[in-house]
Design a protein around this motif. Structure first.
Motif, mmCIF file in Angstrom:
data_model
loop_
_atom_site.group_PDB
_atom_site.id
_atom_site.type_symbol
_atom_site.label_atom_id
_atom_site.label_comp_id
_atom_site.label_asym_id
_atom_site.label_seq_id
_atom_site.Cartn_x
_atom_site.Cartn_y
_atom_site.Cartn_z
ATOM 1 N N ASN A 146 3.163 -69.003 -11.442
ATOM 2 C CA ASN A 146 4.143 -68.884 -10.368
ATOM 3 C C ASN A 146 5.436 -68.281 -10.910
ATOM 4 N N ASP A 147 6.367 -68.006 -10.010
ATOM 5 C CA ASP A 147 7.608 -67.332 -10.397
ATOM 6 C C ASP A 147 8.441 -68.157 -11.370
ATOM 7 N N ALA A 148 8.499 -69.474 -11.168
ATOM 8 C CA ALA A 148 9.278 -70.333 -12.068
ATOM 9 C C ALA A 148 8.714 -70.288 -13.484
ATOM 10 N N MET A 149 7.401 -70.277 -13.594
ATOM 11 C CA MET A 149 6.768 -70.213 -14.909
ATOM 12 C C MET A 149 7.058 -68.869 -15.576
ATOM 13 N N LEU A 150 7.041 -67.795 -14.804
ATOM 14 C CA LEU A 150 7.332 -66.467 -15.356
ATOM 15 C C LEU A 150 8.754 -66.409 -15.905
ATOM 16 N N VAL A 151 9.691 -67.036 -15.197
ATOM 17 C CA VAL A 151 11.085 -67.070 -15.667
ATOM 18 C C VAL A 151 11.179 -67.851 -16.976
ATOM 19 N N GLN A 152 10.499 -68.987 -17.039
ATOM 20 C CA GLN A 152 10.531 -69.813 -18.250
ATOM 21 C C GLN A 152 9.876 -69.100 -19.428
ATOM 22 N N ILE A 153 8.778 -68.401 -19.181
ATOM 23 C CA ILE A 153 8.122 -67.648 -20.246
ATOM 24 C C ILE A 153 9.040 -66.544 -20.748
ATOM 25 N N LYS A 174 5.109 -58.515 -14.938
ATOM 26 C CA LYS A 174 6.284 -59.232 -14.431
ATOM 27 C C LYS A 174 7.315 -59.542 -15.508
ATOM 28 N N VAL A 175 6.858 -59.888 -16.722
ATOM 29 C CA VAL A 175 7.782 -60.287 -17.785
ATOM 30 C C VAL A 175 8.124 -59.100 -18.680
ATOM 31 N N GLY A 176 7.256 -58.095 -18.737
ATOM 32 C CA GLY A 176 7.498 -56.927 -19.580
ATOM 33 C C GLY A 176 7.168 -57.184 -21.038
ATOM 34 N N CYS A 177 6.187 -58.025 -21.286
ATOM 35 C CA CYS A 177 5.810 -58.371 -22.659
ATOM 36 C C CYS A 177 4.523 -57.657 -23.044
ATOM 37 N N SER A 178 4.114 -57.845 -24.278
ATOM 38 C CA SER A 178 2.858 -57.295 -24.782
ATOM 39 C C SER A 178 1.941 -58.446 -25.163
ATOM 40 N N ILE A 213 -6.654 -68.729 -24.728
ATOM 41 C CA ILE A 213 -5.342 -68.704 -25.394
ATOM 42 C C ILE A 213 -4.847 -67.261 -25.466
ATOM 43 N N LEU A 214 -3.600 -67.037 -25.051
ATOM 44 C CA LEU A 214 -2.980 -65.718 -25.126
ATOM 45 C C LEU A 214 -1.832 -65.760 -26.121
ATOM 46 N N VAL A 215 -1.745 -64.737 -26.948
ATOM 47 C CA VAL A 215 -0.608 -64.571 -27.860
ATOM 48 C C VAL A 215 0.282 -63.492 -27.237
ATOM 49 N N VAL A 216 1.509 -63.878 -26.896
ATOM 50 C CA VAL A 216 2.417 -63.021 -26.132
ATOM 51 C C VAL A 216 3.621 -62.667 -26.988
ATOM 52 N N TYR A 217 3.995 -61.381 -26.966
ATOM 53 C CA TYR A 217 5.135 -60.898 -27.760
ATOM 54 C C TYR A 217 6.062 -60.064 -26.888
ATOM 55 N N LYS A 218 7.352 -60.296 -27.067
ATOM 56 C CA LYS A 218 8.373 -59.445 -26.447
ATOM 57 C C LYS A 218 9.591 -59.470 -27.363
ATOM 58 N N PRO A 219 10.082 -58.291 -27.762
ATOM 59 C CA PRO A 219 11.270 -58.277 -28.629
ATOM 60 C C PRO A 219 12.488 -58.842 -27.908
ATOM 61 N N SER A 220 13.279 -59.592 -28.631
ATOM 62 C CA SER A 220 14.481 -60.209 -28.071
ATOM 63 C C SER A 220 15.596 -59.179 -27.959
ATOM 64 N N SER A 221 16.442 -59.353 -26.950
ATOM 65 C CA SER A 221 17.586 -58.455 -26.808
ATOM 66 C C SER A 221 18.773 -58.941 -27.638
ATOM 67 N N LYS A 222 18.733 -60.192 -28.086
ATOM 68 C CA LYS A 222 19.810 -60.751 -28.899
ATOM 69 C C LYS A 222 19.485 -60.567 -30.371
ATOM 70 N N GLU A 223 20.445 -60.047 -31.117
ATOM 71 C CA GLU A 223 20.222 -59.712 -32.516
ATOM 72 C C GLU A 223 19.873 -60.928 -33.368
ATOM 73 N N LYS A 224 20.451 -62.080 -33.065
ATOM 74 C CA LYS A 224 20.190 -63.274 -33.880
ATOM 75 C C LYS A 224 18.755 -63.785 -33.725
ATOM 76 N N ASN A 225 18.052 -63.381 -32.658
ATOM 77 C CA ASN A 225 16.682 -63.833 -32.414
ATOM 78 C C ASN A 225 15.640 -62.779 -32.775
ATOM 79 N N GLN A 226 16.013 -61.720 -33.463
ATOM 80 C CA GLN A 226 15.123 -60.594 -33.702
ATOM 81 C C GLN A 226 14.429 -60.626 -35.061
#
Length: 103
Positions: A30-37, A69-73, A81-94
């Motif tokens: 659902n949409d709430a889960m997509l936001v949390q992911i 929806k999330v723009g991840c890979s 089980i899914l392994v999901v990756y998306k680069p962070s936009s914040k430098e400290k989390n990269q």
């Protein structure tokens, strides 16, 4: 974002020790889960998502929804089980995306 085979292999090795932090049950995605992911990916860059036994969703369908929806890979799908990756936009989390860029 398209990942090369070498990058996917690197992400799979990083995700091996991780536990799934999201579980998709009979309610589906659902949409709430997509936001949390999306928020979790912003902090961690690499997460696992698990599909519970009582869900009607297929792993490949969930992967397609997450990519759209999330723009991840999706680095890997093994069973439910899914392994999901998306680069962070914040430098400290990269941390992972900086290592991935070197490959």
């Amino acid at each position: 974002m398209n990942l090369t085979g070498k990058q996917k292999r690197f992400l799979r090795s990083k995700a091996h020790h991780l536990n799934p932090i999201f579980q998709i049950g009979k309610g589906g995605v659902n949409d709430a889960m997509l936001v949390q992911i999306g928020e979790a990916l912003e902090k961690r860059e690499l997460i696992k998502v698990s599909l519970l036994q009582n869900t009607d969703e297929e792993a490949s369908d969930v992967a397609a929804v997450l990519e759209e929806k999330v723009g991840c890979s999706i680095a890997q799908i093994i069973g439910r089980i899914l392994v999901v990756y998306k680069p962070s936009s914040k430098e400290k989390n990269q941390a992972i995306s900086n290592e991935l860029a070197k490959l």
